[in-house]
Write an enzyme that holds these catalytic residues in place. Structure first.
Site, mmCIF file in Angstrom:
data_model
loop_
_atom_site.group_PDB
_atom_site.id
_atom_site.type_symbol
_atom_site.label_atom_id
_atom_site.label_comp_id
_atom_site.label_asym_id
_atom_site.label_seq_id
_atom_site.Cartn_x
_atom_site.Cartn_y
_atom_site.Cartn_z
ATOM 1 N N ARG A 190 5.194 -18.832 -6.837
ATOM 2 C CA ARG A 190 5.608 -17.746 -7.725
ATOM 3 C C ARG A 190 6.910 -17.064 -7.287
ATOM 4 O O ARG A 190 7.337 -16.101 -7.898
ATOM 5 C CB ARG A 190 4.482 -16.709 -7.809
ATOM 6 C CG ARG A 190 3.334 -17.227 -8.645
ATOM 7 C CD ARG A 190 2.019 -16.519 -8.370
ATOM 8 N NE ARG A 190 0.955 -17.042 -9.228
ATOM 9 C CZ ARG A 190 0.347 -18.215 -9.057
ATOM 10 N NH1 ARG A 190 0.701 -19.001 -8.062
ATOM 11 N NH2 ARG A 190 -0.607 -18.609 -9.873
ATOM 12 N N HIS A 212 -9.764 -6.541 2.764
ATOM 13 C CA HIS A 212 -8.476 -5.843 2.822
ATOM 14 C C HIS A 212 -7.636 -6.089 1.567
ATOM 15 O O HIS A 212 -7.015 -5.178 1.034
ATOM 16 C CB HIS A 212 -7.721 -6.313 4.080
ATOM 17 C CG HIS A 212 -6.384 -5.690 4.280
ATOM 18 N ND1 HIS A 212 -6.229 -4.414 4.748
ATOM 19 C CD2 HIS A 212 -5.139 -6.171 4.075
ATOM 20 C CE1 HIS A 212 -4.951 -4.124 4.823
ATOM 21 N NE2 HIS A 212 -4.260 -5.185 4.418
ATOM 22 N N ALA A 265 4.047 -8.902 -1.948
ATOM 23 C CA ALA A 265 3.085 -10.006 -1.979
ATOM 24 C C ALA A 265 1.864 -9.612 -1.169
ATOM 25 O O ALA A 265 1.975 -9.301 0.024
ATOM 26 C CB ALA A 265 3.698 -11.284 -1.426
ATOM 27 N N PHE A 286 0.831 -1.206 0.000
ATOM 28 C CA PHE A 286 0.000 0.000 0.000
ATOM 29 C C PHE A 286 0.869 1.262 0.000
ATOM 30 O O PHE A 286 0.467 2.291 -0.542
ATOM 31 C CB PHE A 286 -0.928 -0.006 1.226
ATOM 32 C CG PHE A 286 -1.987 1.056 1.178
ATOM 33 C CD1 PHE A 286 -3.135 0.880 0.412
ATOM 34 C CD2 PHE A 286 -1.848 2.236 1.890
ATOM 35 C CE1 PHE A 286 -4.109 1.861 0.359
ATOM 36 C CE2 PHE A 286 -2.821 3.219 1.839
ATOM 37 C CZ PHE A 286 -3.954 3.028 1.076
#
Length: 157
Positions: free
Chosen positions: A131, A92, A84, A61
């Site tokens: 990933r 959220h 991540a 954020f």
């Protein structure tokens, strides 16, 4: 008379420059692998250590404002955002992932500094782990390759 079509694309030549890695402290158990993958890729493609700077932000954020400051400094040819955001049981996830994505895109457009998006937005910890160097490759490596290619492309324009 037919003229041939000119094709201009980025590659891994002419991509020397200064690179900022913007790394999230949140979910560091995954993000550190992304960072290591990005660093390995940059080094293998000939970017010198002194041309790489790592900045840690609390979470994804906070990426847009940090990226904006980095881009406005005019010190970097590209920024590689690595984080991540893992879905939980509340909304959220949508807020953080959406604002991070929109904010980074806006910063890139406003400053003409490419920002490679290496922020995982996944449903589970297992997907995140896949990933960051296991089954689905390392998205940090891919983000670094994108940054290199964009620097090359923009240098050709």
């Amino acid at each position: 008379m037919m003229r041939s079509i000119k094709v201009i694309e980025g590659d891994f030549t002419n991509s020397q420059g200064n690179y900022a890695l913007l790394v999230s402290r949140w979910n560091s158990f995954v993000v550190e692998s992304l960072k290591n993958g990005a660093l390995d890729t940059l080094r293998r493609k000939g970017i010198k250590e002194e041309d790489i700077t790592i900045y840690y932000a609390p979470g994804a954020f906070e990426f847009p404002i940090t990226a904006q400051k980095l881009a406005q400094s005019k010190k970097f040819d590209a920024i590689i955002a690595l984080g991540a955001v893992i879905r939980g049981g509340t909304p959220h996830f949508e807020y953080v992932a959406g604002e991070c994505t929109k904010g980074l895109a806006q910063v890139s457009l406003n400053t003409s500094v490419p920002i490679a998006f290496g922020v995982l937005t996944v449903d589970s910890i297992e997907q995140a782990i896949e990933r960051c160097g296991t089954k689905a490759g390392n998205k940090g490596c891919e983000a670094a390759e994108t940054a290199l290619e964009m620097v090359s492309l923009l240098n050709k324009i």
